[in-house]
Design a protein around this motif. Structure first.
Motif, short mmCIF file in Angstrom:
data_model
loop_
_atom_site.label_atom_id
_atom_site.label_comp_id
_atom_site.label_asym_id
_atom_site.label_seq_id
_atom_site.Cartn_x
_atom_site.Cartn_y
_atom_site.Cartn_z
N ILE A 236 0.80 -1.22 0.00
CA ILE A 236 0.00 0.00 0.00
C ILE A 236 0.83 1.27 0.00
N HIS B 290 3.14 6.97 -7.07
CA HIS B 290 2.07 7.93 -7.33
C HIS B 290 1.12 7.42 -8.41
N ARG C 222 -1.42 5.36 -7.18
CA ARG C 222 -2.13 6.04 -6.08
C ARG C 222 -1.82 5.40 -4.73
N LYS C 223 -0.55 5.08 -4.50
CA LYS C 223 -0.17 4.56 -3.19
C LYS C 223 0.73 5.58 -2.50
N PHE D 181 -3.28 5.85 4.50
CA PHE D 181 -2.84 4.89 3.50
C PHE D 181 -3.93 4.55 2.47
N GLY D 182 -5.12 5.09 2.64
CA GLY D 182 -6.20 4.72 1.73
C GLY D 182 -6.62 3.27 1.89
#
Lengths: 580, 580
Positions: free
Chosen positions: B162, B188, B191-192, B309-310
């Motif tokens: 992640i 990037h 999207r991490k 961390f999303g």
């Protein structure tokens, strides 16, 4: 973003392009106001400090905040292209919007979304997109496209696409419709947000909706509903649009514990309100005057939105983010004085700095595929009734009743006036004909019925803006005038037309998908006032007869609506017969 | 996650597997304590409500919080495999960790990371990974692998990965090293998150570091530094590890404005502290007793980490998230009574419920590629000095000086004792030989020098845990005993060995990459105490002589360190000569 170039300047090894000095910088991370200089290189913020600079911009003590963000907006509701939307809204300080091109997608499908993206590419504003999740809205109408999971998945990785837009099909979620599931999973795989739209959905149903990983809602109308949803982790977009204004009702839900899970959005906001009241800046001012801390109101219009969507390069004045900033004098009532996009002044004193704005207009193909010769507004009595032609009082007909300033309607059943075996308008009783003509397949499918409450005593109105499928909708006293109005709309490639005494007396072209104009927003607003005035001249007492018309074909809001396929009883979620 | 199945139960169309009743549920979104039942299906939370349930779990009024999250941990520092780490730490209530397999990656590269992932697959704990960004740590040592952007990019899309882990190479960022830039951009794109590691970096340099989109830091040692970094948007991971404890110093930075940008981490925490004090639960208790609001302390250990961390499926008791939960009685001093992973009880009263834990052990290849016959600990005088053999007082030699309880060292220059033209140990003055033997290429590159401060009066210590390259490090009075210790480590496939009077008197095998044991954490801890005791018996007064030894090869922390390539003056960031 040329990261290397910006790092080099940030580290002080090269001068910055511009240094913003003497500003009171609002730090949306810590809630502090910092008196520090802001260095900008290549359109991005390098950082704070006394950088050597090519150019110095003296803010003379003004506050400097990150440009505002609108978490959910349909640009089509402003009736201008993204390019003109940018030009019209930037002076309000909105520098980033998350646009859901739901309307144009219903007209043109993926091509419509791509048109919006290409127009956004030419705009100064940072226009990002959430992909429409529910096209068409229902099976009870003909739209210009069907977007399934396979269709939209490729676009999910586009750099301007940051979310799957409002999942209106909440029954589809709760009953695990395969295509709905597939769309949601496709967004999760690429780590993009899935926005919600679940007005009034609660309890077990809402639990199920949230299990799908839907993470926001902009349809809350009470603080209690917002709290209930936030307890499940849902981010609340507080909406102040033209049709729905929820800030006041949701104020009690904005607390020390919840505010960082909330943000602002406009959803649908018409040019008139944008031009007279403002945009996100208006919401921020309204929030502050309602008692919300000014810094917090700004955080809700900036970093909260950026964090929710995982937007790394907007929402704050911080290194590596776009130098999209707004300057104003009064923290307790921020009226935007200057707006900067990527470090360049784009609006000053509420007006765009026009030299910065692109004038090239992306082409938009015309979407008007119906045959005017096939259009027929006659309403013959049903066969079974024709034998009762002498007793017309025994026949009932469903009439859509418009309720002023609301998008819901009522159903009325009346005895129609019949001439030569055909139902005709009854303007004396405010009952006129209304039709929806399908404009996508070329087959000219259409339906004609009756409407009351528009107040038309003469003439006809036609429009290509009719949510959500945006077929041609027309209402009028006389068949021929209705035809003339429809013809005018067709000729313009879409728009609004008003016919009186057989002549088109006012019209407004919306050639982009029949939804948007290439004109500037103030020009559009001016023309809009003229067509509304002409509509008033036909007798309509409604504030905006075209807006009322635009919701009469929306078969997801009760009670009785009309599509090209017939009358829809929304509560039954099915078509119903015209005659009863 | 079978989303459809969980939605079906959430909507109430099927019974849930388990219903947790009579709990006081901590809602980390709103900060409320809710007395609601929690339904669980297939390991995931369906939602709140009185669901029909197959099984009911009565919490009898206990608090129910989401399982705790450790935002940054090197599992290798616990010296057990992820599988055993899970078993050892779960009773503390830590149910999700973001592990940076930096140590094993230095030994085994991608294969090491894959080993950790496969071990994590067998663990009950939710072990997610941040990919090591800086392998090797420097060019002044031989490590087992070099991970460049191309090597790690494919793993960035792995579902357990992640983030890109702590970017220690801040000069590489600030000076835009192409491989560093490429690694960051690769993260990037998917999207991490990109984690930071920038102790004391400030001003323009830190601006540049943040431009790269690095979003966290766990190296802050003062509240002022933390505030400075948070103003730029950096998330602060407050660390309480074995080697570094920052909570107390950072307390003033945890405010109403900043707390949601902060979270807990352990970084490096040894088994003894885990077993005696606890893990994230310990940090939460310490925070509460230090004055942090209990709910906030829990939020910092759950949802704040998940949001940063999303991570959509952990960090909260909410629909669609893993049913990883902890129960405890005292909100003001949460001692974890019960721990649930995916709804199943995995720890009770501080002990693992062993039947749930996997006993199958993933294989780990041995990494011990050096030739014992090529090992030579002699330190011949330099040629130029040999002619001065009668005046040894004219020769100076650099000696590494250990400072108790610190990872920094000093440089001392002494006159060595010389026998037959060779430098020998001088235990009377606490100066003994130390060597680093490269264990990766098979070429048996090595370097031998002197160390003071270990306090060895006899015997030898050898270890395969020597940050960051983890070559074999050995110290001792006598060459032959040093060889015996190294041989013992090699025979075990890695670990610790203590030699006294020519015999191996204590040893601890760490066969997994020479870093980790397959044994349970409490067994490891017991064995560890024995080797430390044996080391004390050689005269060392240090609390943990092996930990001290383990940092003597780390060439990024001042002042004088040793690698297989020679002595390193860290301040000069270069090797220096042994003799002066």
């Amino acid at each position: 973003m040329n990261m290397e170039k910006i790092i080099t300047a940030a580290a002080g090894r090269e001068p910055v392009d511009a240094l913003f000095i003497n500003g009171r910088v609002i730090d949306v991370f810590t809630g502090e106001i910092l008196e520090k200089s802001v260095g900008v290189k290549d359109g991005y913020i390098c950082g704070f400090g006394d950088y050597e600079a090519v150019k110095t911009i003296d803010l003379e003590g003004m506050y400097l905040a990150p440009g505002f963000m609108d978490a959910h907006v349909h640009i089509e509701s402003a009736m201008v292209t993204p390019l003109q939307f940018s030009r019209g809204v930037l002076p309000c300080g909105t520098t980033t919007v998350i646009a859901d091109p739901h309307e144009i997608a219903n007209v043109m499908g993926i091509a419509g979304i791509e048109y919006m993206i290409s127009s956004a590419d030419k705009a100064l504003m940072n226009i990002l997109f959430a992909l429409p999740s529910c096209v068409p809205a229902t099976h009870m109408e003909t739209s210009g496209a069907t977007l399934n999971a396979e269709t939209i998945a490729p676009l999910l990785t586009h750099e301007r696409v940051i979310a799957l837009a409002e999942m209106m099909n909440y029954p589809g979620v709760i009953f695990t419709d395969p295509d709905v599931m597939a769309k949601i999973k496709a967004a999760h795989v690429v780590r993009k947000a899935v926005d919600g739209h679940a007005p009034g959905v609660r309890g077990f149903d809402f639990n199920a909706y949230v299990v799908a990983g839907i993470a926001s809602d902009h349809e809350c109308t009470t603080a209690e509903e917002a709290m209930e949803k936030m307890r499940l982790g849902i981010h609340i977009m507080v909406r102040e649009g033209t049709c729905a204004k929820n800030l006041e009702a949701l104020l009690p839900a904005i607390t020390d514990h919840t505010w960082h899970q909330m943000m602002w959005c406009t959803d649908d906001r018409h040019p008139e309100e944008i031009l007279t009241q403002g945009h996100v800046d208006y919401i921020i001012r309204k929030a502050i005057t309602s008692g919300i801390d000014p810094i917090r109101a700004i955080q809700m219009g900036t970093i909260n939105c950026a964090r929710y969507f995982g937007i790394r390069d907007a929402g704050a004045i911080a290194p590596g983010r776009r130098a999209d900033m707004v300057a104003f004098n009064d923290l307790n009532y921020p009226v935007i004085e200057q707006v900067f996009i990527k470090g360049a002044l784009v609006a000053n004193g509420g007006k765009p700095v026009s030299s910065n704005h692109s004038t090239s207009i992306p082409d938009a193909p015309e979407v008007m595929f119906f045959d005017l010769n096939a259009v027929d507004f006659s309403i013959p009595l049903p066969l079974v009734s024709k034998s009762h032609v002498d007793q017309p009082h025994e026949i009932g007909i469903r009439v859509i009743e418009v309720i002023p300033d609301q998008v819901i309607t009522r159903e009325r059943i009346v005895t129609p006036i019949v001439q030569d075996g055909q139902v005709v308008s009854d303007p004396a009783n405010d009952i006129v004909k209304m039709a929806v003509i399908e404009r996508y397949t070329g087959k000219t499918g259409m339906f004609t019925g009756l409407v009351t409450g528009l107040g038309l005593t003469r003439g006809a109105l036609a429009s290509s803006v009719a949510h959500d499928s945006h077929n041609i909708i027309v209402a009028g006293v006389d068949d021929q005038e209705m035809r003339t109005a429809v013809q005018a709309v067709k000729t313009m490639g879409g728009g609004f037309a008003v016919v009186r005494d057989g002549e088109v007396v006012a019209s407004l072209p919306l050639p982009v998908a029949g939804l948007m104009s290439h004109e500037p927003m103030d020009r559009l607003d001016h023309d809009m006032r003229q067509v509304i005035e002409a509509a008033h001249d036909l007798g309509s007492p409604l504030a905006d007869p075209f807006m009322a018309l635009g919701f009469l074909a929306l078969p997801v809001i009760p009670k009785l609506k009309m599509t090209d396929k017939g009358l829809v009883d929304v509560e039954k979620f099915d078509t119903v017969s015209l005659f009863v």
